[in-house]
Scaffold this motif. Structure first.
Motif, mmCIF file in Angstrom:
data_model
loop_
_atom_site.group_PDB
_atom_site.id
_atom_site.type_symbol
_atom_site.label_atom_id
_atom_site.label_comp_id
_atom_site.label_asym_id
_atom_site.label_seq_id
_atom_site.Cartn_x
_atom_site.Cartn_y
_atom_site.Cartn_z
ATOM 1 N N PRO A 153 51.814 45.897 51.271
ATOM 2 C CA PRO A 153 51.044 47.087 51.655
ATOM 3 C C PRO A 153 50.891 47.294 53.151
ATOM 4 O O PRO A 153 50.225 48.246 53.558
ATOM 5 N N GLY A 183 43.873 47.217 44.977
ATOM 6 C CA GLY A 183 43.931 47.351 43.519
ATOM 7 C C GLY A 183 43.056 48.493 43.035
ATOM 8 O O GLY A 183 43.422 49.256 42.131
ATOM 9 N N TRP A 190 49.181 46.089 56.717
ATOM 10 C CA TRP A 190 47.880 45.470 57.045
ATOM 11 C C TRP A 190 46.760 46.454 56.703
ATOM 12 O O TRP A 190 46.647 47.519 57.328
ATOM 13 N N GLY A 232 43.136 42.660 39.596
ATOM 14 C CA GLY A 232 42.376 42.694 40.853
ATOM 15 C C GLY A 232 42.003 44.114 41.218
ATOM 16 O O GLY A 232 42.128 44.535 42.373
ATOM 17 N N VAL A 258 46.476 41.242 42.068
ATOM 18 C CA VAL A 258 45.459 40.282 42.518
ATOM 19 C C VAL A 258 46.065 39.226 43.438
ATOM 20 O O VAL A 258 47.166 38.732 43.214
ATOM 21 N N GLY A 259 45.322 38.935 44.513
ATOM 22 C CA GLY A 259 45.789 37.923 45.454
ATOM 23 C C GLY A 259 44.647 37.511 46.366
ATOM 24 O O GLY A 259 43.810 38.344 46.743
ATOM 25 N N SER A 298 42.036 33.659 37.559
ATOM 26 C CA SER A 298 42.471 32.319 37.987
ATOM 27 C C SER A 298 42.482 31.341 36.809
ATOM 28 O O SER A 298 42.873 30.190 36.967
ATOM 29 N N SER A 325 53.175 41.822 47.043
ATOM 30 C CA SER A 325 53.388 40.638 47.869
ATOM 31 C C SER A 325 52.706 40.868 49.221
ATOM 32 O O SER A 325 51.726 41.616 49.304
ATOM 33 N N ASP A 373 38.010 44.013 51.856
ATOM 34 C CA ASP A 373 37.089 42.868 51.832
ATOM 35 C C ASP A 373 37.860 41.556 51.946
ATOM 36 O O ASP A 373 37.394 40.594 52.543
ATOM 37 N N GLY A 394 39.480 46.776 47.185
ATOM 38 C CA GLY A 394 40.623 46.928 48.080
ATOM 39 C C GLY A 394 41.759 47.771 47.515
ATOM 40 O O GLY A 394 41.573 48.869 46.978
ATOM 41 N N VAL A 449 37.854 39.712 33.201
ATOM 42 C CA VAL A 449 38.667 38.499 33.095
ATOM 43 C C VAL A 449 38.688 37.792 34.448
ATOM 44 O O VAL A 449 38.788 38.450 35.487
ATOM 45 N N ASP A 450 38.598 36.470 34.404
ATOM 46 C CA ASP A 450 38.813 35.680 35.617
ATOM 47 C C ASP A 450 40.308 35.372 35.680
ATOM 48 O O ASP A 450 40.826 34.588 34.881
ATOM 49 N N LYS A 480 31.108 45.681 39.291
ATOM 50 C CA LYS A 480 32.153 46.408 40.026
ATOM 51 C C LYS A 480 33.075 47.148 39.059
ATOM 52 O O LYS A 480 33.552 48.244 39.352
ATOM 53 N N VAL A 494 40.608 40.927 53.623
ATOM 54 C CA VAL A 494 40.931 40.674 55.035
ATOM 55 C C VAL A 494 39.654 40.329 55.800
ATOM 56 O O VAL A 494 39.636 39.423 56.628
ATOM 57 N N THR A 530 45.636 32.097 40.995
ATOM 58 C CA THR A 530 45.334 33.530 41.086
ATOM 59 C C THR A 530 46.557 34.344 41.511
ATOM 60 O O THR A 530 46.842 35.402 40.949
HETATM 61 N N1 LIG Z 1 44.744 43.667 52.734
HETATM 62 C C1 LIG Z 1 45.898 43.405 53.314
HETATM 63 O O1 LIG Z 1 46.116 43.643 54.517
HETATM 64 C C2 LIG Z 1 47.012 42.800 52.525
HETATM 65 C C3 LIG Z 1 48.197 42.493 53.195
HETATM 66 C C4 LIG Z 1 49.254 41.961 52.478
HETATM 67 C C5 LIG Z 1 49.124 41.743 51.116
HETATM 68 N N2 LIG Z 1 47.948 42.037 50.488
HETATM 69 C C6 LIG Z 1 47.879 41.769 49.048
HETATM 70 O O2 LIG Z 1 47.351 42.874 48.377
HETATM 71 C C7 LIG Z 1 46.614 42.458 47.216
HETATM 72 C C8 LIG Z 1 45.220 43.037 47.264
HETATM 73 O O3 LIG Z 1 44.624 42.620 48.480
HETATM 74 P P1 LIG Z 1 43.224 43.197 48.995
HETATM 75 O O4 LIG Z 1 43.241 43.023 50.467
HETATM 76 O O5 LIG Z 1 42.970 44.505 48.385
HETATM 77 O O6 LIG Z 1 42.237 42.108 48.367
HETATM 78 P P2 LIG Z 1 40.652 42.152 48.128
HETATM 79 O O7 LIG Z 1 40.010 43.161 48.998
HETATM 80 O O8 LIG Z 1 40.218 40.734 48.296
HETATM 81 O O9 LIG Z 1 40.543 42.568 46.628
HETATM 82 C C9 LIG Z 1 41.013 41.690 45.671
HETATM 83 C C10 LIG Z 1 40.499 42.053 44.317
HETATM 84 O O10 LIG Z 1 40.903 41.019 43.414
HETATM 85 C C11 LIG Z 1 39.772 40.568 42.713
HETATM 86 N N3 LIG Z 1 39.892 39.150 42.364
HETATM 87 C C12 LIG Z 1 40.075 38.097 43.188
HETATM 88 N N4 LIG Z 1 40.127 36.953 42.484
HETATM 89 C C13 LIG Z 1 39.952 37.304 41.189
HETATM 90 C C14 LIG Z 1 39.885 36.577 39.980
HETATM 91 N N5 LIG Z 1 40.002 35.238 39.958
HETATM 92 N N6 LIG Z 1 39.717 37.244 38.828
HETATM 93 C C15 LIG Z 1 39.581 38.601 38.821
HETATM 94 N N7 LIG Z 1 39.625 39.348 39.934
HETATM 95 C C16 LIG Z 1 39.810 38.701 41.106
HETATM 96 C C17 LIG Z 1 38.609 40.774 43.650
HETATM 97 O O11 LIG Z 1 37.433 40.809 42.873
HETATM 98 P P3 LIG Z 1 36.002 40.292 43.418
HETATM 99 O O12 LIG Z 1 35.424 41.466 44.133
HETATM 100 O O13 LIG Z 1 35.305 39.902 42.183
HETATM 101 O O14 LIG Z 1 36.280 39.149 44.346
HETATM 102 C C18 LIG Z 1 38.979 42.115 44.260
HETATM 103 O O15 LIG Z 1 38.634 43.165 43.412
HETATM 104 C C19 LIG Z 1 46.645 40.931 47.260
HETATM 105 O O16 LIG Z 1 47.672 40.439 46.456
HETATM 106 C C20 LIG Z 1 46.929 40.623 48.716
HETATM 107 O O17 LIG Z 1 47.558 39.374 48.882
HETATM 108 C C21 LIG Z 1 46.895 42.556 51.170
#
Ligand SMILES: NC(=O)c1ccc[n+]([C@@H]2O[C@H](COP(=O)([O-])OP(=O)(O)OC[C@H]3O[C@@H](n4cnc5c(N)ncnc54)[C@H](OP(=O)(O)O)[C@@H]3O)[C@@H](O)[C@H]2O)c1
Length: 306
Positions: free
Chosen positions: A226, A51, A228, A45, A121-122, A96, A169, A232, A49, A93-94, A74, A234, A141
């Motif tokens: 991480p 990752g 809050w 991922g 990834v999440g 999921s 997590s 994208d 964000g 890679v997908d 990207k 969120v 995923t």
């Molecule tokens: N943001 C927060 O406040 C927060 C809080 C607690 C935990 N987390 C955890 O932190 C991690 C990252 O979160 P984030 O907020 O940075 O998420 P994000 O902004 O949604 O970014 C997620 C990344 O994962 C990629 N992705 C999603 N599904 C995919 C798939 N099937 N195959 C390949 N790539 C995939 C997305 O790619 P695309 O651009 O192609 O969709 C994007 O690059 C997650 O595990 C989330 O649960 C985040």
């Protein structure tokens, strides 16, 4: 009503430590003087964000980062942005789709050892959706894909005693007692995106215990969250939450900080979930201690993988 009370208790307890005020208090301007030169990292991922910030942060400190993502545009932009002594190699890679994840794990392992694996990834899926392989999208995923990637890399000999595994997590896991039967719904009627996400995130904590129980000669694992972070993910999954808390959300770099720090510091493994370079309790509420433990989880993941 019960849900609303639960949410109020949750926010009252965590709004400060999970916000950027919490990051400022525990990490502040500490910086990270780490050298990852010569290391090979895998970050899932990585195109957005947190990752993305982890991938760029590791490459800036000398690592070669294999960035796993599904969007070729990207991935190319990320690779072009890498500055410093390291570099970023796109791995389309997908995550999921288990067949794709297993293939990529084999390819990565065939090319050499992995020093740091970040299961980042999440997704939070409010709508029920099945993948082409018949799995609920969030479960595939957020959890099963991590398991398949990890197993493939171990089988291929890429994860050794010197490797570090870091799982991203969420503080949402504080609201869930692990129940393998609740990891994925079988239809829209029984699907609740929040509950499923919290289960996946609690499961990552148990999975970390399992990996660390495998004994000497195996990689060590840490689980973190991480706080809050304004990403994208969120923006699309939690627009109401973002509207309320926007002023105090963290940056992606803040969210990535503990992953980079763990990879450098490699503290003792054991109980606890890491936030802002500190080990916090895995449980904030007594009811979550009654959840299932790692063996039941692993049995379920193996069954779903088969
Ligand atoms: N943001 C927060 O406040 C927060 C809080 C607690 C935990 N987390 C955890 O932190 C991690 C990252 O979160 P984030 O907020 O940075 O998420 P994000 O902004 O949604 O970014 C997620 C990344 O994962 C990629 N992705 C999603 N599904 C995919 C798939 N099937 N195959 C390949 N790539 C995939 C997305 O790619 P695309 O651009 O192609 O969709 C994007 O690059 C997650 O595990 C989330 O649960 C985040």
């Amino acid at each position: 009503m019960k849900k609303a009370i639960g949410a109020a208790i949750f926010y009252a307890r965590f709004a400060r430590p999970f916000s950027r005020l919490g990051f400022r208090r525990r990490v502040g301007d500490a910086g990270l003087d780490a050298d990852f030169s010569g290391q090979r990292w895998v970050v899932s991922g990585a195109t957005g964000g947190i990752g993305r910030a982890i991938a760029l942060g590791a490459a800036a400190r000398g690592a070669t980062v294999l960035a796993l993502g599904r969007d070729p545009g990207k991935l190319a932009a990320l690779a072009a942005e890498a500055k410093g002594p390291g570099m970023i190699q796109p791995v389309p890679v997908d995550l999921s789709l288990m067949r794709e994840v297993a293939r990529v794990a084999d390819e990565i392992a065939a090319a050499g050892p992995v020093d740091v694996l970040v299961h980042n990834v999440g997704v939070m899926c409010h709508e029920y959706r099945q993948t082409a392989e018949g799995l609920e999208l969030g479960f595939a995923t957020n959890l099963l894909g991590h398991w398949v990637l990890d197993q493939g890399l171990r089988r291929g000999g890429a994860l050794t005693s010197g490797s570090a595994i870091i799982s991203m997590s969420s503080g949402g896991m504080y609201g869930a007692a692990l129940d393998p039967g609740a990891l994925q719904a079988t239809g829209a009627a029984s699907h609740d995106g929040f509950t499923a996400y919290a289960q996946h995130k609690r499961a990552q904590v148990e999975l970390t215990h399992y990996w660390n129980s495998l004994g000497p000669g195996q990689p060590r694992a840490w689980v973190m969250h991480p706080g809050w972070v304004d990403t994208d993910g969120v923006r699309s999954a939690l627009p109401g939450f973002r509207k309320v808390f926007k002023a105090v959300l963290r940056t992606a770099q803040d969210g990535a900080d503990t992953a980079l720090w763990l990879a450098a510091a490699r503290p003792e493994t054991g109980e606890g979930i890491w936030l802002d370079r500190h080990r916090d309790s895995e449980h904030a509420f007594a009811f979550t201690r009654a959840g299932a433990a790692a063996p039941a989880l692993v049995e379920y993941l193996d069954r779903m993988r088969a």
